[in-house]
Design an enzyme around this catalytic site. Structure first.
Site, PDB file in Angstrom:
ATOM      1  N   ASN A  21       5.422 -35.551 -47.041  1.00 44.19           N
ATOM      2  CA  ASN A  21       5.999 -36.272 -48.179  1.00 44.19           C
ATOM      3  C   ASN A  21       5.080 -36.017 -49.369  1.00 44.19           C
ATOM      4  O   ASN A  21       4.035 -36.653 -49.503  1.00 44.19           O
ATOM      5  CB  ASN A  21       6.111 -37.768 -47.878  1.00 44.19           C
ATOM      6  CG  ASN A  21       6.729 -38.556 -49.025  1.00 44.19           C
ATOM      7  OD1 ASN A  21       7.061 -37.999 -50.068  1.00 44.19           O
ATOM      8  ND2 ASN A  21       6.871 -39.854 -48.829  1.00 44.19           N
ATOM      9  N   LYS A  28       1.457 -37.276 -48.269  1.00 46.60           N
ATOM     10  CA  LYS A  28       1.451 -38.075 -47.042  1.00 46.60           C
ATOM     11  C   LYS A  28       1.914 -37.163 -45.918  1.00 46.60           C
ATOM     12  O   LYS A  28       2.835 -36.370 -46.100  1.00 46.60           O
ATOM     13  CB  LYS A  28       2.390 -39.273 -47.161  1.00 46.60           C
ATOM     14  CG  LYS A  28       1.968 -40.299 -48.187  1.00 46.60           C
ATOM     15  CD  LYS A  28       2.969 -41.446 -48.241  1.00 46.60           C
ATOM     16  CE  LYS A  28       2.600 -42.453 -49.316  1.00 46.60           C
ATOM     17  NZ  LYS A  28       3.592 -43.554 -49.404  1.00 46.60           N
ATOM     18  N   ARG A 100      10.290 -34.570 -46.734  1.00 50.51           N
ATOM     19  CA  ARG A 100      11.103 -35.585 -47.406  1.00 50.51           C
ATOM     20  C   ARG A 100      11.388 -35.083 -48.815  1.00 50.51           C
ATOM     21  O   ARG A 100      10.484 -34.734 -49.560  1.00 50.51           O
ATOM     22  CB  ARG A 100      10.357 -36.907 -47.499  1.00 50.51           C
ATOM     23  CG  ARG A 100      11.115 -37.963 -48.314  1.00 50.51           C
ATOM     24  CD  ARG A 100      10.270 -39.187 -48.564  1.00 50.51           C
ATOM     25  NE  ARG A 100      11.012 -40.164 -49.382  1.00 50.51           N
ATOM     26  CZ  ARG A 100      10.563 -40.666 -50.522  1.00 50.51           C
ATOM     27  NH1 ARG A 100       9.405 -40.275 -51.013  1.00 50.51           N
ATOM     28  NH2 ARG A 100      11.278 -41.539 -51.192  1.00 50.51           N
ATOM     29  N   HIS A 189      16.378 -44.344 -50.485  1.00 47.40           N
ATOM     30  CA  HIS A 189      15.914 -45.002 -49.255  1.00 47.40           C
ATOM     31  C   HIS A 189      16.881 -44.766 -48.098  1.00 47.40           C
ATOM     32  O   HIS A 189      16.884 -45.515 -47.115  1.00 47.40           O
ATOM     33  CB  HIS A 189      15.745 -46.520 -49.440  1.00 47.40           C
ATOM     34  CG  HIS A 189      14.652 -46.927 -50.375  1.00 47.40           C
ATOM     35  ND1 HIS A 189      14.754 -48.004 -51.219  1.00 47.40           N
ATOM     36  CD2 HIS A 189      13.428 -46.391 -50.620  1.00 47.40           C
ATOM     37  CE1 HIS A 189      13.655 -48.128 -51.930  1.00 47.40           C
ATOM     38  NE2 HIS A 189      12.830 -47.151 -51.590  1.00 47.40           N
ATOM     39  N   HIS A 217      15.885 -52.976 -47.999  1.00 53.07           N
ATOM     40  CA  HIS A 217      14.591 -52.282 -47.945  1.00 53.07           C
ATOM     41  C   HIS A 217      13.766 -52.808 -49.114  1.00 53.07           C
ATOM     42  O   HIS A 217      14.046 -52.513 -50.276  1.00 53.07           O
ATOM     43  CB  HIS A 217      14.785 -50.769 -48.062  1.00 53.07           C
ATOM     44  CG  HIS A 217      13.493 -50.000 -48.061  1.00 53.07           C
ATOM     45  ND1 HIS A 217      13.090 -49.203 -47.007  1.00 53.07           N
ATOM     46  CD2 HIS A 217      12.501 -49.906 -48.988  1.00 53.07           C
ATOM     47  CE1 HIS A 217      11.919 -48.664 -47.290  1.00 53.07           C
ATOM     48  NE2 HIS A 217      11.543 -49.086 -48.493  1.00 53.07           N
ATOM     49  N   GLY A 219      10.088 -53.102 -50.806  1.00 52.30           N
ATOM     50  CA  GLY A 219       8.704 -52.672 -50.950  1.00 52.30           C
ATOM     51  C   GLY A 219       8.394 -52.658 -52.433  1.00 52.30           C
ATOM     52  O   GLY A 219       8.933 -53.454 -53.191  1.00 52.30           O
ATOM     53  N   ARG A 250       9.644 -51.813 -61.537  1.00 51.59           N
ATOM     54  CA  ARG A 250      10.910 -51.448 -62.166  1.00 51.59           C
ATOM     55  C   ARG A 250      11.727 -52.708 -62.417  1.00 51.59           C
ATOM     56  O   ARG A 250      11.752 -53.618 -61.579  1.00 51.59           O
ATOM     57  CB  ARG A 250      11.710 -50.500 -61.281  1.00 51.59           C
ATOM     58  CG  ARG A 250      11.025 -49.161 -60.996  1.00 51.59           C
ATOM     59  CD  ARG A 250      11.891 -48.318 -60.080  1.00 51.59           C
ATOM     60  NE  ARG A 250      11.167 -47.159 -59.590  1.00 51.59           N
ATOM     61  CZ  ARG A 250      11.176 -46.743 -58.324  1.00 51.59           C
ATOM     62  NH1 ARG A 250      11.886 -47.398 -57.421  1.00 51.59           N
ATOM     63  NH2 ARG A 250      10.495 -45.679 -57.959  1.00 51.59           N
ATOM     64  N   ASP A 292       1.989 -56.532 -56.671  1.00 49.24           N
ATOM     65  CA  ASP A 292       1.776 -56.719 -55.237  1.00 49.24           C
ATOM     66  C   ASP A 292       2.247 -58.109 -54.831  1.00 49.24           C
ATOM     67  O   ASP A 292       1.719 -59.124 -55.302  1.00 49.24           O
ATOM     68  CB  ASP A 292       0.292 -56.535 -54.895  1.00 49.24           C
ATOM     69  CG  ASP A 292       0.046 -56.449 -53.401  1.00 49.24           C
ATOM     70  OD1 ASP A 292       0.533 -57.328 -52.659  1.00 49.24           O
ATOM     71  OD2 ASP A 292      -0.640 -55.508 -52.963  1.00 49.24           O
ATOM     72  N   ARG A 294       1.818 -59.758 -52.156  1.00 45.54           N
ATOM     73  CA  ARG A 294       0.793 -60.583 -51.502  1.00 45.54           C
ATOM     74  C   ARG A 294      -0.059 -61.308 -52.531  1.00 45.54           C
ATOM     75  O   ARG A 294      -0.360 -62.503 -52.377  1.00 45.54           O
ATOM     76  CB  ARG A 294      -0.085 -59.705 -50.603  1.00 45.54           C
ATOM     77  CG  ARG A 294       0.650 -59.101 -49.416  1.00 45.54           C
ATOM     78  CD  ARG A 294      -0.116 -57.959 -48.802  1.00 45.54           C
ATOM     79  NE  ARG A 294      -0.253 -56.840 -49.733  1.00 45.54           N
ATOM     80  CZ  ARG A 294      -0.788 -55.665 -49.417  1.00 45.54           C
ATOM     81  NH1 ARG A 294      -1.233 -55.461 -48.179  1.00 45.54           N
ATOM     82  NH2 ARG A 294      -0.866 -54.703 -50.316  1.00 45.54           N
ATOM     83  N   ILE A 342       7.471 -55.369 -47.849  1.00 44.45           N
ATOM     84  CA  ILE A 342       7.703 -56.792 -48.117  1.00 44.45           C
ATOM     85  C   ILE A 342       8.670 -57.371 -47.094  1.00 44.45           C
ATOM     86  O   ILE A 342       8.439 -58.445 -46.530  1.00 44.45           O
ATOM     87  CB  ILE A 342       8.242 -56.997 -49.539  1.00 44.45           C
ATOM     88  CG1 ILE A 342       7.213 -56.543 -50.579  1.00 44.45           C
ATOM     89  CG2 ILE A 342       8.622 -58.451 -49.775  1.00 44.45           C
ATOM     90  CD1 ILE A 342       7.736 -56.535 -52.004  1.00 44.45           C
ATOM     91  N   ASN A 345       6.988 -58.017 -43.746  1.00 47.00           N
ATOM     92  CA  ASN A 345       5.764 -58.808 -43.656  1.00 47.00           C
ATOM     93  C   ASN A 345       5.768 -60.146 -44.375  1.00 47.00           C
ATOM     94  O   ASN A 345       4.940 -61.006 -44.064  1.00 47.00           O
ATOM     95  CB  ASN A 345       4.585 -57.981 -44.176  1.00 47.00           C
ATOM     96  CG  ASN A 345       4.309 -56.779 -43.307  1.00 47.00           C
ATOM     97  OD1 ASN A 345       4.063 -56.915 -42.116  1.00 47.00           O
ATOM     98  ND2 ASN A 345       4.368 -55.594 -43.891  1.00 47.00           N
ATOM     99  N   GLU A 395      10.611 -43.829 -41.400  1.00 43.75           N
ATOM    100  CA  GLU A 395      11.283 -42.689 -42.011  1.00 43.75           C
ATOM    101  C   GLU A 395      10.767 -41.369 -41.461  1.00 43.75           C
ATOM    102  O   GLU A 395      11.511 -40.391 -41.331  1.00 43.75           O
ATOM    103  CB  GLU A 395      11.103 -42.741 -43.524  1.00 43.75           C
ATOM    104  CG  GLU A 395      11.789 -43.946 -44.161  1.00 43.75           C
ATOM    105  CD  GLU A 395      11.353 -44.180 -45.583  1.00 43.75           C
ATOM    106  OE1 GLU A 395      12.034 -43.680 -46.499  1.00 43.75           O
ATOM    107  OE2 GLU A 395      10.339 -44.875 -45.779  1.00 43.75           O
TER     108      GLU A 395
END
Length: 412
Positions: A21, A28, A100, A189, A217, A219, A250, A292, A294, A342, A345, A395
């Site tokens: 990716n 990645k 990807r 996604h 989805h 994140g 975004r 973030d 968290r 997200i 978790n 993925e």
């Protein structure tokens, strides 16, 4: 460091696929067995094209980082990766490289063997994904150099959404803009939504082709997809990943007139607007604190941070509203899926979203919701509720699986 190249195979071997990716300054990667999803090695090359460039490789729970030698580019990073694969005696297991690719436009609805013509198509589609497709081409060309005798396969994020009907992908613009310039909803996604839908079918003990689901989805990038009889029939992201629900940085859906107001009355340039909508908005923009989740949850719960609370409240409402709107696409609904960093978790985010979906007969078991985090999967709904599934996405496994299947089919 001397560049190492892998040798060709005498026969089709799908023991392991190296999944790549590639971003503009990162790669990645994951070496994975397509049959089982077992990860043999994974990692990240980051800060490429800068003196801080490094590559981190994880195997058997242990991480090792290597500072990249001069050049600091994608090719250098792949050379280091090849050398480590050889030292670990993993080269012989690799059958192909699976890439990807974010945008396949209307051209690609299936994994595709990369040829010169396919590369040209990916390049032409860069106008629809200027931040992604050019970076993927960099990774493809670097892998062709490093792994010159191995087949390269492209798996497109947009492919799963090619089943969306015309009524869902056409914008309320002059039709000529679609016919002449391919301006339409594509969705993203897709690989993630496809994977979790398959896993949901297993949990529901139904064939995927008989499943009707809504998949969220969540994140830093977020999208909601409605899946009817196993196929995507609508999704919140559009021609670009900027449409839909509010995300990390975004803004998601806004009144298009705001853009003209920013330019005409507030002195913004088009470049300023692009940066604002994609990098300075969403959770970050509303909270003024962080993108973030968290960090924002901690600020809200521990410090009673007003703007963090507002950002998370807006975020959850927009997602709940999107989920509810997709009931228009279905005549029956088997369940709701949460996935992504997200979605997998944050028990608070899930609870906040679901409590706004009572009209669709969703309610959460608080104990199950709190317990299902950090890679755990399961149904967190009460007994009287429709299924509400937390499923860890993978993925990379989809890319490996589809690449291996393509090679097998081509060898027949």
């Amino acid at each position: 460091m001397t560049q190492q190249k892998l040798q060709s195979k005498d026969s089709v071997n799908t023991d392991a696929i190296l999944v790549i990716n590639c971003g503009s300054s990162s790669i990645k990667f994951c070496l994975i067995k397509p049959a089982t999803g077992e990860t043999l090695l994974s990692g990240l090359a980051e800060c490429l094209l800068s003196p801080e460039a490094k590559i981190t490789i994880k195997r058997d729970g242990e991480k090792q980082s290597y500072k990249l030698p001069d050049a600091f580019d994608h090719q250098t990073a792949l050379s280091v990766l090849v050398e480590q694969l050889q030292q670990l005696n993993l080269v012989k297991d690799i059958s192909a490289i699976g890439h990807r690719v974010v945008h396949g436009g209307e051209h690609y609805s299936q994994p595709t063997l990369i040829t010169t013509e396919v590369e040209q198509s990916i390049s032409q589609l860069a106008k629809l994904a200027p931040l992604h497709n050019p970076a993927h081409l960099i990774g493809i060309k670097a892998c062709q150099e490093a792994f010159e005798n191995l087949p390269q396969v492209a798996v497109f994020d947009t492919a799963f959404h090619q089943s969306i009907p015309e009524k869902a992908y056409i914008y309320g613009l002059p039709y000529s803009l679609y016919k002449d310039h391919a301006i339409r909803r594509y969705g993203f996604h897709g690989t993630s939504h496809y994977f979790v839908a398959k896993q949901a079918a297993k949990q529901l003990k139904k064939p995927l082709a008989q499943c009707n689901l809504i998949s969220a989805h969540l994140g830093n990038g977020c999208s909601v997809t409605v899946i009817k009889n196993g196929e995507s029939v609508d999704t919140s992201m559009g021609m670009t990943p900027g449409e839909g629900v509010m995300m990390g940085t975004r803004c998601g859906d806004i009144d298009a007139g705001i853009i003209f107001h920013l330019v005409d009355n507030l002195g913004y340039s088009i470049a300023d607007v692009n940066k604002l909508l994609n990098k300075e908005s969403g959770l970050l923009g509303v909270s003024g604190l962080s993108n973030d989740c968290r960090t924002l949850e901690n600020a809200m719960l521990e410090d009673n941070h007003v703007q963090a609370t507002l950002a998370l409240t807006v975020f959850c409402y927009r997602i709940a509203k999107s989920i509810a709107s997709y009931s228009a696409s279905l005549t029956q609904l088997d369940g709701l899926i949460f996935t992504g960093g997200i979605g997998e978790n944050s028990s608070w985010i899930r609870a906040e979203i679901v409590k706004q979906l009572g009209l669709l007969n969703f309610s959460l078991d608080e104990e199950k919701n709190q317990a299902t985090r950090f890679g755990a999967s399961g149904n967190i709904a009460t007994k009287s509720s429709r299924a509400c599934l937390v499923i860890a996405t993978n993925e990379e496994w989809v890319i490996a699986e589809q690449s291996a299947q393509l090679l097998t089919n081509l060898a027949k």
